[in-house]
Write an enzyme that holds these catalytic residues in place. Structure first.
Site, short mmCIF file in Angstrom:
data_model
loop_
_atom_site.label_atom_id
_atom_site.label_comp_id
_atom_site.label_asym_id
_atom_site.label_seq_id
_atom_site.Cartn_x
_atom_site.Cartn_y
_atom_site.Cartn_z
N ASP A 1 -25.26 -15.53 2.11
CA ASP A 1 -25.94 -14.35 2.12
C ASP A 1 -26.73 -13.83 0.78
OD1 ASP A 1 -23.32 -13.49 1.31
OD2 ASP A 1 -24.01 -11.46 1.52
N HIS B 1 -21.47 -18.20 -1.69
CA HIS B 1 -21.86 -17.57 -0.46
C HIS B 1 -23.37 -17.67 -0.12
CE1 HIS B 1 -24.07 -14.39 -2.53
NE2 HIS B 1 -23.29 -14.46 -3.60
N ASP C 1 -28.36 -16.63 -6.76
CA ASP C 1 -27.32 -15.71 -6.30
C ASP C 1 -27.53 -15.87 -4.92
OD1 ASP C 1 -25.19 -14.25 -6.04
OD2 ASP C 1 -26.18 -12.30 -6.52
N HIS D 1 -30.21 -9.93 -7.91
CA HIS D 1 -30.31 -8.63 -7.24
C HIS D 1 -31.60 -7.94 -7.49
CE1 HIS D 1 -25.79 -8.05 -6.76
NE2 HIS D 1 -26.05 -9.46 -6.56
N GLU E 1 -20.84 -11.57 1.21
CA GLU E 1 -20.30 -11.12 -0.17
C GLU E 1 -21.10 -9.80 -0.53
OE1 GLU E 1 -20.00 -10.88 -4.46
OE2 GLU E 1 -21.98 -11.45 -3.12
N GLU E 2 -22.41 -9.94 -0.59
CA GLU E 2 -23.17 -9.07 -1.28
C GLU E 2 -23.22 -7.59 -0.31
OE1 GLU E 2 -24.58 -9.43 -3.86
OE2 GLU E 2 -25.56 -11.62 -3.77
#
Length: 456
Positions: free
Chosen positions: A98, A96, A129, A426, A160-161
């Protein structure tokens, strides 16, 4: 040296030669602020990232690369590439583009949307990520050149996030478009730098907000305290009852005794990875792996109540808490939800009024690991890292894996990638070890060769 060994060294050398280009391209991609939340960043940033991904895969033989809008409004990059072997298996490559928002800019030691090489790592939001995994795919395919012995499909999603389910719904509505024999979900990673692993277990989750009410309004704690019930104290008692003195989750009906059979998570490594303060104890009567991947775990995410600054000498009439219950494979989210709700109602003291709002649920996932793709991946990781592939669990939830399982029940699903605990995904100061990008790219290239050979 055998012919196979020479071929492997050739792949390793090609990837090493390609790494400067990979660093430049990852810098370009990290600079795009592709947070899929228009309240925080312009939607044009995600559009730029999607087009970047499309252009780079189109240049590698995905001639039909295109954007497809998903039901949540985000764009996924789709494409395919056919090999010459008529009976070749099909591998779907996933990532992904995003990213999470940077959170506290002041907590970053480097600019969040700038790739900075520091102390042997590359820092920046999305380096691990999951933009690093996009570069992993590109590196593997460039190293193989025209010699890709399987059919390829590609999906790189853009939300996705946010957890809004755009691609999940798209897969269900377009099942034939992404159908494959093996799906590489490249959004996880290794046990540590240089320690290869596949993630075979994901926890599901139940998120709820529990609200406790006791009075119609605040009343003076001196005049009424001692007889009038305190909604905040009631809530605290309910939350305290979710764990025992050792930290085990104690929700009736949920098994907190299971054991993890895969790779152990060394306690000292976990203490370091999690940032435990000196003297703070680990929770539970099981191993770290048991507590993370085999047993339910409830976390209090937030509490609504008067803050310390500005609070008055008054009894709190209403309080609320947001809870996150993580559940292991084998436990259905509806069963866990009912158990959690029953526990909260049962432990509420003094007849206070309790309401529970379910925010979200997600099913756990467990991979089937005895097929030819897993065997080929184990061999590829052993050759790339000179260490055997470990099998890990992960506490996070990836609902797409369950959608893939339900939609393609015969497909092997392998979770892997360039992340590892030091990556701090994150969080502020996210980074990636470039050796993980290069060695995982080699792993992917070797896997495609080994898997094709195993299915002839």
């Amino acid at each position: 040296m055998t012919w196979r060994g020479e071929r492997d060294m050739d792949l390793r050398g090609r990837i090493a030669d390609l790494m400067p280009q990979a660093q430049e391209e990852l810098a370009e991609l990290v600079a795009i602020k592709s947070v899929a939340d228009p309240r925080q960043f312009p939607p044009e940033e995600c559009s730029r990232a999607a087009q970047w991904v499309l252009d780079h895969f189109a240049a590698l033989g995905f001639d039909d690369a295109r954007l497809a809008e998903t039901p949540d409004g985000s764009n996924a990059v789709l494409g395919s590439r056919q090999c010459t072997r008529p009976d070749a298996p099909t591998v779907l490559l996933y990532a992904h583009y995003d990213v999470q928002p940077p959170l506290d800019d002041a907590a970053w030691q480097t600019p969040p949307f700038e790739l900075v090489a520091k102390d042997g790592r590359w820092y920046g939001r999305g380096t691990a990520d999951c933009k690093g995994n996009i570069l992993m795919h590109l590196l593997a395919l460039r190293a193989l050149g025209e010699d890709v012995p399987v059919n390829l499909k590609l999906v790189v999603e853009g939300s996705e996030e946010q957890g809004t389910g755009g691609l999940e719904a798209f897969v269900v509505d377009n099942a034939d478009l992404l159908r494959a024999d093996t799906i590489l979900v490249c959004d996880t990673g290794n046990a540590a730098v240089g320690q290869p692993a596949a993630t075979v277990s994901l926890r599901g989750m139940v998120n709820v907000v529990v609200t406790v009410e006791a009075l119609t309004s605040e009343v003076h704690s001196g005049m009424f305290g001692g007889a009038a019930p305190d909604a905040l104290a009631a809530l605290i008692a309910m939350l305290a009852g979710l764990r025992d003195s050792a930290g085990n989750t104690t929700i009736e009906g949920l098994d907190s005794t299971r054991r993890w059979e895969g790779q152990p998570y060394p306690p000292e490594q976990f203490r370091s990875d999690a940032g435990l303060l000196d003297g703070v104890q680990l929770l539970g009567d099981g191993s770290v792996s048991d507590m993370l991947w085999a047993r339910p775990a409830v976390t209090v995410l937030g509490i609504d109540c008067p803050p310390v600054v500005g609070s008055a000498a008054a009894i709190v009439p209403k309080a609320a808490a947001r809870l996150n219950l993580r559940i292991p494979p084998g436990l259905a989210p509806d069963v866990a939800k009912e158990a959690l709700e029953a526990h909260l109602h049962r432990t509420a003291p003094w007849g206070v009024h309790v309401t529970i709002e379910v925010e979200a649920t997600g099913s756990p996932f467990r991979a089937t690991i005895d097929g030819p793709a897993y065997q080929a991946m184990g061999k590829a990781m052993m050759e790339a890292y000179d260490k055997p592939m470990a099998t890990l669990g992960q506490g996070g939830s990836i609902p797409l894996c369950n959608v893939f399982t339900d939609t393609y029940p015969d497909a092997e699903i392998i979770l892997m990638g360039v992340e590892e605990p030091q990556a701090l995904i994150h969080a502020p100061n996210e980074s990636v070890d470039p050796r993980e990008i290069s060695t995982m790219a080699l792993t992917e290239a070797l896997f495609l060769q080994r898997y094709a050979a195993a299915t002839t």
